[in-house]
Design an enzyme around this catalytic site. Structure first.
Site, PDB file in Angstrom:
ATOM      1  N   TYR A 179       0.825  -1.213   0.000  1.00 22.45           N
ATOM      2  CA  TYR A 179       0.000   0.000   0.000  1.00 22.45           C
ATOM      3  C   TYR A 179       0.860   1.265   0.000  1.00 22.45           C
ATOM      4  O   TYR A 179       0.458   2.285  -0.547  1.00 22.45           O
ATOM      5  CB  TYR A 179      -0.897   0.045   1.246  1.00 22.45           C
ATOM      6  CG  TYR A 179      -2.243  -0.588   1.064  1.00 22.45           C
ATOM      7  CD1 TYR A 179      -2.359  -1.940   0.754  1.00 22.45           C
ATOM      8  CD2 TYR A 179      -3.406   0.159   1.212  1.00 22.45           C
ATOM      9  CE1 TYR A 179      -3.611  -2.516   0.607  1.00 22.45           C
ATOM     10  CE2 TYR A 179      -4.650  -0.417   1.068  1.00 22.45           C
ATOM     11  CZ  TYR A 179      -4.752  -1.746   0.771  1.00 22.45           C
ATOM     12  OH  TYR A 179      -5.984  -2.317   0.629  1.00 22.45           O
ATOM     13  N   LYS A 202       2.600 -15.255   2.725  1.00 20.59           N
ATOM     14  CA  LYS A 202       2.834 -16.003   1.489  1.00 20.59           C
ATOM     15  C   LYS A 202       4.327 -16.307   1.444  1.00 20.59           C
ATOM     16  O   LYS A 202       5.045 -15.954   0.505  1.00 20.59           O
ATOM     17  CB  LYS A 202       2.349 -15.159   0.291  1.00 20.59           C
ATOM     18  CG  LYS A 202       2.334 -15.873  -1.035  1.00 20.59           C
ATOM     19  CD  LYS A 202       1.251 -16.948  -1.167  1.00 20.59           C
ATOM     20  CE  LYS A 202       1.379 -17.682  -2.484  1.00 20.59           C
ATOM     21  NZ  LYS A 202       0.472 -18.848  -2.596  1.00 20.59           N
ATOM     22  N   ASP A 240     -12.661  -8.586   4.051  1.00 21.39           N
ATOM     23  CA  ASP A 240     -13.908  -8.544   3.267  1.00 21.39           C
ATOM     24  C   ASP A 240     -14.525  -9.936   3.213  1.00 21.39           C
ATOM     25  O   ASP A 240     -15.736 -10.100   3.343  1.00 21.39           O
ATOM     26  CB  ASP A 240     -13.636  -8.078   1.820  1.00 21.39           C
ATOM     27  CG  ASP A 240     -13.937  -6.595   1.614  1.00 21.39           C
ATOM     28  OD1 ASP A 240     -13.727  -5.803   2.566  1.00 21.39           O
ATOM     29  OD2 ASP A 240     -14.377  -6.229   0.508  1.00 21.39           O
TER      30      ASP A 240
HETATM   31  C1  IPM Z   1     -10.558  -0.849   3.545  1.00 23.30           C
HETATM   32  C2  IPM Z   1     -10.739  -0.249   2.174  1.00 23.30           C
HETATM   33  C3  IPM Z   1      -9.544   0.656   1.900  1.00 23.30           C
HETATM   34  C4  IPM Z   1      -8.313  -0.224   1.901  1.00 23.30           C
HETATM   35  C5  IPM Z   1      -9.652   1.462   0.611  1.00 23.30           C
HETATM   36  C6  IPM Z   1     -10.895   2.326   0.593  1.00 23.30           C
HETATM   37  C7  IPM Z   1      -8.430   2.308   0.366  1.00 23.30           C
HETATM   38  O1  IPM Z   1     -10.889  -1.241   1.227  1.00 23.30           O
HETATM   39  O2  IPM Z   1     -10.496  -0.082   4.531  1.00 23.30           O
HETATM   40  O3  IPM Z   1     -10.513  -2.072   3.641  1.00 23.30           O
HETATM   41  O4  IPM Z   1      -7.969  -0.826   0.877  1.00 23.30           O
HETATM   42  O5  IPM Z   1      -7.682  -0.335   2.949  1.00 23.30           O
HETATM   43 MG    MG Z   2     -11.036  -3.202   2.047  1.00 21.06          MG
END
Ligand code: IPM
Ligand code: MG
Length: 351
Positions: free
Chosen positions: A135, A186, A246
């Site tokens: 990131y 990984k 998620d």
């Molecule tokens: C999260 C979201 C963010 C991330 C995005 C909006 C940048 O998906 O908080 O999980 O990838 O961290």
């Molecule tokens: Mg996310």
């Protein structure tokens, strides 16, 4: 106690304003100050994270965040995109520890895409590192490629100290739970992950009461749907944690239920639902406010020193679910479908 309120875009606005009403019923002196962020920040000040918003976030005791993003900003250069607001806040405030609990409420076991017996009673905590990894790693960019076209590149990077401090957060959290940590990486492919595994294992030596295991991320993705109850605490890097959280959210029936806390080294934190801004349903009064209300409970517990109020708020959410209140995303036959505002009201009444 001063709370920076950053509703953001889409459903962020409605779920945050309903959450503030609920917090108002707790009888605790809380001062709220609101500022634009994400697309709203771009509209107000030409920046997803306006300087005034960042200054407010820095001076507050905690930050309550809604959601950012709207497809209408998809064509902006990356520095102006709404997502930069949340990434910037995490980085600027040093919010390296992201706690994403995934709990299945007994009332909602039927709303999961998995069979009720696979998810009933599920209670796992994903500890996601939030300020490192691909990131933020440099260098990154899009450049000409020798073959004539272009290439895009990003850098996955973790320092030992970054790995060590997130590992400690996970082990500490496990001490208050079922004393199991699964570190996800990984390491069969990535150097970053090899270092990750080695450092997490070293750190485990200071936590002899915690059982540590390691798992590859692809296997973890599979195990989460095969048998999620094998996990207690999962600790992982920024990218893998984004994806796995998620996935874990859907085990609970709705992404609209899951709160999160992003903490710095001193328990200052940003609290947000893990779902996004859902522009397709924004303004319709149907969004589920519970993830944000539960995020506010985490805020009371982790940053504001109000664990009893946090417990009351969580109990009120459970009460509303028990009494059959459901927003559209968690509605099943035989329950009562309510709006965003009425769900928040149901929680407030139970306080
Ligand atoms: C999260 C979201 C963010 C991330 C995005 C909006 C940048 O998906 O908080 O999980 O990838 O961290
Ligand atoms: Mg996310």
């Amino acid at each position: 106690m001063k709370i920076a309120v950053l509703p953001g875009d889409g459903i962020g606005k409605e779920i945050v304003s309903e959450t503030l009403k609920v917090l108002g019923r707790l009888g605790i002196a809380l001062e709220f100050e609101e500022a634009p962020v994400g697309g709203a920040g771009y509209e107000a000040a030409g920046q997803p994270l306006p300087a005034k918003t960042l200054a407010l976030a820095k001076r507050a005791d905690a930050i309550l965040f809604g959601a950012v993003g709207d497809p209408k900003y998809d064509t902006l250069e990356s520095a102006k995109r709404p997502e930069q607001a949340i990434l910037g806040l995490r980085k600027e405030l040093g919010l390296f520890a992201n706690l994403r609990p995934a709990q299945v409420y007994a009332e909602l076991a039927g709303a999961s895409a998995l069979r009720p017996e696979v998810v009933a009673g599920l209670d796992i905590l994903i500890v996601r590192e939030l300020t490192g990894d691909i990131y933020f790693g440099q260098p990154r960019g899009i450049r000409p490629h020798a073959s004539g076209g272009r290439e895009g590149f990003d850098t996955m990077r973790y320092s030992e100290s970054e790995i060590r401090r997130i590992a400690r957060v996970a082990f500490d959290a496990a001490r208050k739970r079922n004393r199991k940590v699964c570190s996800v990486d990984k390491a069969n492919v990535l150097e970053t992950s090899r270092l990750w595994r080695e450092v997490v294992a070293q750190e485990a030596a200071s936590f002899p009461d915690i059982e540590l295991s390691h798992m590859y991320v692809d296997n973890c993705a599979m195990q989460l749907v095969r048998n999620p109850k094998q996990f207690d605490v999962i600790v992982t890097g920024n990218m893998f944690g984004d994806i796995l959280s998620d996935e874990a959210s859907m085990l609970t029936g709705s992404i609209g239920m899951l709160p999160s806390a992003s903490l710095d080294a001193n328990h200052k934190g940003l609290y947000e639902p893990i779902h996004g801004s859902a522009p397709d349903i924004a303004g319709k009064g149907i969004a589920n406010p519970l993830a944000t209300i539960l995020s506010a409970a985490l805020m009371l517990r982790h940053s504001l020193g109000q664990p009893a109020a946090a417990d009351r708020l969580e109990a009120a959410v459970k009460g509303a679910l028990r009494d059959g209140y459901r927003t559209a995303d968690i509605y099943t036959a035989g329950t009562r479908k309510v709006s965003t505002a009425d769900m928040a009201l149901a929680v407030a009444e139970r306080l």
